[in-house]
Design a protein around this motif. Sequence first.
Motif, mmCIF file in Angstrom:
data_model
loop_
_atom_site.group_PDB
_atom_site.id
_atom_site.type_symbol
_atom_site.label_atom_id
_atom_site.label_comp_id
_atom_site.label_asym_id
_atom_site.label_seq_id
_atom_site.Cartn_x
_atom_site.Cartn_y
_atom_site.Cartn_z
ATOM 1 N N SER A 98 0.848 -1.185 0.000
ATOM 2 C CA SER A 98 0.000 0.000 0.000
ATOM 3 C C SER A 98 0.888 1.241 0.000
ATOM 4 N N ARG A 99 0.381 2.327 -0.554
ATOM 5 C CA ARG A 99 1.201 3.547 -0.598
ATOM 6 C C ARG A 99 1.530 4.044 0.806
ATOM 7 N N GLN A 100 0.593 3.888 1.745
ATOM 8 C CA GLN A 100 0.891 4.345 3.102
ATOM 9 C C GLN A 100 1.998 3.513 3.741
ATOM 10 N N ALA A 101 2.066 2.209 3.398
ATOM 11 C CA ALA A 101 3.142 1.368 3.931
ATOM 12 C C ALA A 101 4.475 1.749 3.298
ATOM 13 N N GLU A 102 4.475 2.074 1.996
ATOM 14 C CA GLU A 102 5.704 2.549 1.358
ATOM 15 C C GLU A 102 6.228 3.798 2.061
ATOM 16 N N LYS A 103 5.351 4.772 2.276
ATOM 17 C CA LYS A 103 5.755 6.018 2.929
ATOM 18 C C LYS A 103 6.238 5.761 4.352
ATOM 19 N N ARG A 104 5.568 4.844 5.031
ATOM 20 C CA ARG A 104 5.968 4.551 6.411
ATOM 21 C C ARG A 104 7.347 3.921 6.462
ATOM 22 N N LEU A 105 7.687 3.043 5.493
ATOM 23 C CA LEU A 105 9.023 2.466 5.462
ATOM 24 C C LEU A 105 10.073 3.536 5.156
ATOM 25 N N GLU A 106 9.772 4.416 4.215
ATOM 26 C CA GLU A 106 10.707 5.503 3.901
ATOM 27 C C GLU A 106 11.026 6.319 5.158
ATOM 28 N N GLU A 107 9.997 6.696 5.891
ATOM 29 C CA GLU A 107 10.206 7.509 7.096
ATOM 30 C C GLU A 107 10.953 6.720 8.165
ATOM 31 N N TYR A 108 10.620 5.450 8.288
ATOM 32 C CA TYR A 108 11.284 4.597 9.274
ATOM 33 C C TYR A 108 12.789 4.546 9.045
ATOM 34 N N VAL A 109 13.200 4.322 7.793
ATOM 35 C CA VAL A 109 14.633 4.232 7.508
ATOM 36 C C VAL A 109 15.278 5.610 7.604
ATOM 37 N N PRO A 126 10.261 -1.544 -9.093
ATOM 38 C CA PRO A 126 10.930 -0.514 -9.895
ATOM 39 C C PRO A 126 10.133 0.790 -9.986
ATOM 40 N N HIS A 127 8.836 0.743 -9.651
ATOM 41 C CA HIS A 127 8.014 1.956 -9.672
ATOM 42 C C HIS A 127 8.327 2.886 -8.511
ATOM 43 N N TRP A 128 8.952 2.362 -7.477
ATOM 44 C CA TRP A 128 9.116 3.055 -6.190
ATOM 45 C C TRP A 128 10.525 3.650 -6.149
ATOM 46 N N LYS A 129 10.645 4.941 -6.470
ATOM 47 C CA LYS A 129 11.955 5.562 -6.630
ATOM 48 C C LYS A 129 12.720 5.661 -5.311
ATOM 49 N N GLU A 130 12.037 5.882 -4.206
ATOM 50 C CA GLU A 130 12.737 5.928 -2.919
ATOM 51 C C GLU A 130 13.244 4.540 -2.526
ATOM 52 N N TYR A 131 12.536 3.514 -2.949
ATOM 53 C CA TYR A 131 13.019 2.157 -2.710
ATOM 54 C C TYR A 131 14.324 1.928 -3.453
ATOM 55 N N ASP A 132 14.398 2.406 -4.699
ATOM 56 C CA ASP A 132 15.647 2.310 -5.451
ATOM 57 C C ASP A 132 16.792 2.977 -4.690
ATOM 58 N N LYS A 133 16.515 4.122 -4.082
ATOM 59 C CA LYS A 133 17.559 4.816 -3.315
ATOM 60 C C LYS A 133 17.955 4.017 -2.083
ATOM 61 N N MET A 134 16.970 3.378 -1.460
ATOM 62 C CA MET A 134 17.279 2.589 -0.259
ATOM 63 C C MET A 134 18.122 1.368 -0.584
ATOM 64 N N ILE A 135 17.805 0.675 -1.674
ATOM 65 C CA ILE A 135 18.515 -0.572 -1.981
ATOM 66 C C ILE A 135 19.837 -0.328 -2.707
ATOM 67 N N GLY A 136 20.007 0.845 -3.315
ATOM 68 C CA GLY A 136 21.271 1.175 -3.959
ATOM 69 C C GLY A 136 21.457 0.537 -5.313
ATOM 70 N N LEU A 137 21.405 -0.787 -5.343
ATOM 71 C CA LEU A 137 21.498 -1.585 -6.561
ATOM 72 C C LEU A 137 20.438 -2.673 -6.495
ATOM 73 N N GLY A 138 19.934 -3.070 -7.649
ATOM 74 C CA GLY A 138 18.957 -4.153 -7.666
ATOM 75 C C GLY A 138 18.889 -4.787 -9.042
ATOM 76 N N TRP A 139 17.836 -5.550 -9.251
ATOM 77 C CA TRP A 139 17.599 -6.215 -10.538
ATOM 78 C C TRP A 139 16.801 -5.253 -11.403
ATOM 79 N N ARG A 140 17.499 -4.584 -12.320
ATOM 80 C CA ARG A 140 16.882 -3.542 -13.117
ATOM 81 C C ARG A 140 17.305 -3.637 -14.577
#
Length: 304
Positions: A98-109, A126-140
């Motif tokens: 859920s979008r609220q869970a995405e935002k909550r994880l961003e704030e948590y980290v 791959p849609h979640w740009k802040e997730y990309d920043k958190m993981i640094g590298l991924g399967w893209r």
Amino acid sequence: MLRNCLVLILSACVSINALAQKAKPIRVLIVDGFSNHDWKQTTAVTKWILEESGRFAVEVTTVPADSLERNAWNPDFSKYELIIQNTNNIQKPSLRWSRQAEKRLEEYVKNGGGLYILHSANNAFPHWKEYDKMIGLGWRRASEGYALEIDATKSITRIAPDEGKGTGHGDRFNALIQVLTPHPINKGYPNQWQTANTEVYYFPRGPAENITVLSCAFDSTSTKKIWPVEWVVKYGKGRVYNSSLGHLWKGETYPPAYRCIGYQTTVIRAAEWLATGKVTFPVPSNFPTAVTQSLRPEDSFKMP
């Protein structure tokens, strides 16, 4: 005399309280619910590895399968010192948090929480740009970020978007992990150690910002080049650990990749560092070396 007794009693209480605080387990939440890998077994064995160490209390939240329930799903990450991300929507892009869970994880980290990206979780979102920043590298795809390659002198080259390939891997093999950067997680490890039946990602891609590559391995089954295996990312005040270690495919049962004592030790030490900034779990005497693997018995873990 009375004053001395009171001092002794107070000292004893302080000592007991200090011991209690030292023994307090680290609270961990594993997020699972969908993946092209065996996410149920991955969660179960990861929970067992951590709790067997005596340092962690692990809970699990499973993202609901029902779309309405999934949209309402919004766990309180702030109750935990560490979140382990074990979901992957690479084959079903519509499956998302859920979008609220995405935002909550961003704030948590951002506010100092620890995040462990468990193997194929770096294939996700791959849609979640802040997730990309958190993981640094991924399967893209090749267009989606920089790739990092390591040469024989252990220098890192940044490969620009659309240069080279998208992320992939060859056959699984017994990889020789090479420590690239000294870090609390790998302190006391041999410079090289063997792990079993693992995947080495070639051209792992992402923003590659605020990243430290901890280890790498030679991809002997495909590109014949050296690629990152483990890396950590600083995101706000928080810490993120990401790795291609920990593959558990459908139809496997507690495979050698998970029985590897090097892998299990790393899971524990990475989790401790993410949660506290320190590592106290010792490197066992039977940790694998450059020439020998070290596996736990097949019957050491049973699915609950």
